[in-house]
Design an enzyme around this catalytic site. Structure first.
Site, mmCIF file in Angstrom:
data_model
loop_
_atom_site.group_PDB
_atom_site.id
_atom_site.type_symbol
_atom_site.label_atom_id
_atom_site.label_comp_id
_atom_site.label_asym_id
_atom_site.label_seq_id
_atom_site.Cartn_x
_atom_site.Cartn_y
_atom_site.Cartn_z
ATOM 1 N N CYS A 397 -8.805 -7.859 -2.970
ATOM 2 C CA CYS A 397 -8.734 -9.276 -3.334
ATOM 3 C C CYS A 397 -8.909 -10.177 -2.108
ATOM 4 C CB CYS A 397 -7.445 -9.554 -4.094
ATOM 5 S SG CYS A 397 -7.596 -11.014 -5.131
ATOM 6 N N HIS A 538 -7.707 -5.914 -8.194
ATOM 7 C CA HIS A 538 -6.523 -5.255 -7.633
ATOM 8 C C HIS A 538 -6.447 -3.817 -8.164
ATOM 9 C CE1 HIS A 538 -4.510 -8.592 -5.623
ATOM 10 N NE2 HIS A 538 -4.962 -9.357 -6.581
ATOM 11 N N GLU A 540 -4.848 -1.504 -7.198
ATOM 12 C CA GLU A 540 -3.495 -0.938 -7.112
ATOM 13 C C GLU A 540 -2.755 -1.031 -8.454
ATOM 14 O OE1 GLU A 540 -4.598 -3.612 -5.601
ATOM 15 O OE2 GLU A 540 -3.059 -5.131 -5.251
HETATM 16 N N1 GLN Z 1 -5.616 -16.189 -2.203
HETATM 17 C C1 GLN Z 1 -6.753 -15.621 -2.836
HETATM 18 C C2 GLN Z 1 -7.093 -16.312 -4.146
HETATM 19 O O1 GLN Z 1 -6.252 -16.941 -4.724
HETATM 20 C C3 GLN Z 1 -6.563 -14.139 -3.050
HETATM 21 C C4 GLN Z 1 -5.441 -13.821 -3.984
HETATM 22 C C5 GLN Z 1 -5.023 -12.380 -3.955
HETATM 23 O O2 GLN Z 1 -5.235 -11.682 -2.977
HETATM 24 N N2 GLN Z 1 -4.373 -11.927 -4.999
HETATM 25 O O3 GLN Z 1 -8.190 -16.242 -4.626
#
Ligand code: GLN
Length: 561
Positions: A397, A538, A540
């Site tokens: 992400c 994600h 994970e």
């Molecule tokens: N801050 C970034 C966004 O909002 C990534 C978010 C994250 O890593 N879950 O797009």
């Protein structure tokens, strides 16, 4: 149809590991061939965990249907290899919202609406509907909080009435304190919280006693006296290194198994012996233990920022990433040693020599999800170091967004390229909120203002990502091509205005949304870098004990080769 419910209730302190126990018991029943449906009750007033800060609540778990949920659901999914809906989390907020809403719509037909019976009706109704929908053989309800808390009362009153209507087992989990100045396990707090439980009219079928060390005979005898339960129904659960071993420990406890069989009207032991699952699981656990004893561990670095209060906070904030690495390591048969790299201790001026020193025995680097600007320059510097020195890299992400920023700055030569999350006025907003996303996000009034839950990504045939998902049997196909499904939780995206130039300079978009506007996976050609992969998703959240996510598995494989 009779519904079966197992209620897990806790006392003495919070943080007993009720989630782990509920997941372990669910696993035990699964090994005996039963379908299970674990449900978590949270007595707080938030409707869901989406509006809670990570420091309030640890890492937020994201369900396939976009719920930002209690981490216990993550524990269930990891243990059982099944995905559960956000509906499997019930909060006081959700229930009260429903009751008040029904009242406003005149659904109580002029009656006085009261906690008892109406809120209890709503709780019971919710649980039974979930049981109906899941069609599971056994529903396991973990009641969050601690007996004696004011806010847990409504749920316990509901347990009492459900005990009489359905086939139920009640398990109470307590803790024996070990005050360092006395150096003895003390049973009194457990006694008091049991009395509190009795005052609701709940007499548990099984008592799980959590202890920092083993439970000795004098204490066990004392507990049998004040709990009214024979020794066979008391299960000592000392702290354990490998939580995945708990199902095997439960199975060994004949009294617990027998009690569950009697209360729920099921056959566990016979089925465990008949089915091959238990044997397979026991072999798997043995293999893990053997692997963990192996001294030839490779270092896997997680570059993060939630370090404030030492390891404790860390493991809580990155639990899904940590478990994902472990599962991948076990499947790849490569023991690992997870190292924490505090991104705030590195910045763009940190020299290569110093980094080489610090990363000396680190064979792979992960930059996990994150928000805001703290530690970002350290993450960018580390990503550059991994890219230039051909160290296997996995970006999750934010870890993908920052890999794009780093690539734009250092390969495309776009000085000051950035994500607008950090610099609204950057001349090169390579990561930005897309106009179409803006409208979607604004449409959501409450907490959740992010792209949440499962999305499809169409993957590029023969890319590294394609190969990884294929190797782990997670590649899907429809008329439009090969795709994978992963969960999301973010606001920002790769800016389409930079898609072309990024690709021209060698960044491969190995996974994109159907309309190609959203970049979901990126990688470098393996001729240039052995493993440089990142995803907007994600992975994970889709890593299971015996089925690791392909991204983590690929990283460990690459790091060990
Ligand atoms: N801050 C970034 C966004 O909002 C990534 C978010 C994250 O890593 N879950 O797009």
């Amino acid at each position: 149809m009779t519904y079966r419910f197992v209620f897990v209730i806790g006392g003495v302190i919070s943080g007993l590991g009720k989630g782990i126990f509920t997941a372990s018991l669910s696993k035990t029943l699964q090994l005996a061939g039963y379908s299970v449906n674990p449900i978590k009750i949270d007595p707080y007033l938030n409707v869901d965990a989406g509006t809670m800060r990570p420091t309030e609540h640890g890492e937020v778990w994201v369900t396939y249907d976009g719920g930002e949920i209690d981490q216990d659901l993550g524990t269930y999914e990891r243990f059982l290899g099944i995905k559960f809906s956000k509906e499997n989390n019930l909060t006081s907020g959700k229930i009260l919202w429903k009751v008040i809403n029904d009242e406003r719509h005149g659904r109580y037909l002029g009656k006085t609406v009261q906690y008892i019976p109406h809120v209890l009706d709503a709780i019971e109704d919710y649980l039974v509907k979930l049981a109906q929908k899941s069609k599971a053989d056994i529903n396991l309800v973990e009641v969050g909080g601690t007996v004696g808390d004011y806010e847990i009362g409504l749920f316990l009153h509901t347990v009492v009435r459900m005990m009489r209507k359905y086939q139920c087992a009640v398990i109470f989990m307590g803790y024996l304190l070990y005050p360092p100045h006395i150096r003895e396990l003390k049973t009194k707090p457990l006694q008091h919280s049991l009395s509190a439980l009795f005052s609701y009219g709940i007499y548990p079928d099984i008592l799980v006693v959590r202890t920092p060390s083993t439970l000795d005979t004098p204490r066990l005898e004392k507990i049998t006296k004040f709990s009214g339960l024979p020794k066979e129904k008391i299960f000592a659960l000392p702290d354990i290194d490998n939580i995945y071993k708990i199902p095997l420990n439960i199975i060994k406890h004949k009294g617990v198994i027998k009690t569950l069989e009697d209360s729920l009207g099921i056959k566990i032991e016979k089925r465990l012996n008949l089915l091959p699952k238990l044997k397979e699981y026991a072999t798997f656990i043995k293999e893990i233990e053997r692997l963990e004893k192996n001294q030839n561990k490779i270092g896997i670095g997680i570059v993060g920022k939630y370090f404030g209060t030492g390891d404790y906070v860390l493991t809580d904030s990155y639990i899904s990433v940590i478990e994902s690495i472990k599962f991948a390591s076990w499947q790849a048969k490569q023991p690992v040693d997870i190292r924490w790299i505090d991104s705030t201790t590195i910045d763009e001026n940190t020299q290569d020599e110093e980094l080489k020193n610090r990363f000396q025995d680190i064979k792979a680097i992960i930059v996990p999800g994150g928000f805001g600007s703290t530690g970002v320059s350290g993450k960018l510097r580390t990503i550059r170091f991994a890219r230039e020195n051909k160290i296997p890299y996995l970006g999750l992400c934010y870890g993908m967004q920052l890999a794009i920023v780093e690539f734009a700055r250092n390969v495309l030569g776009l000085k000051n390229a950035n994500t607008t999350e950090i610099d609204k006025d950057t001349p090169h907003p390579v990561i930005d909120i897309l106009p179409e996303q803006k409208n979607i996000l604004e449409g959501k009034r409450y907490g959740a203002s992010m792209r949440l839950g499962e999305y499809k990504a169409y993957v590029l045939p023969n890319s590294l990502v394609f190969k990884l998902y294929k190797a782990r049997n997670r590649l899907l196909k429809d008329k439009k091509g090969y795709y994978v499904i992963e969960r999301h939780r973010h606001r920002y995206e790769v800016n389409p205005e930079y898609h072309e130039i990024l690709q021209q300079k060698g960044l491969i978009f190995s996974g994109v949304s159907e309309d190609k506007r959203l970049v979901e996976f990126i990688e470098l050609d393996q001729k240039i870098h052995p493993f440089f992969v990142a995803t907007q998703a994600h992975p994970e959240f889709t890593s299971y004990l015996q089925d690791p996510n392909p991204m983590f598995w690929g990283l460990i494989k690459s790091a060990s080769s």
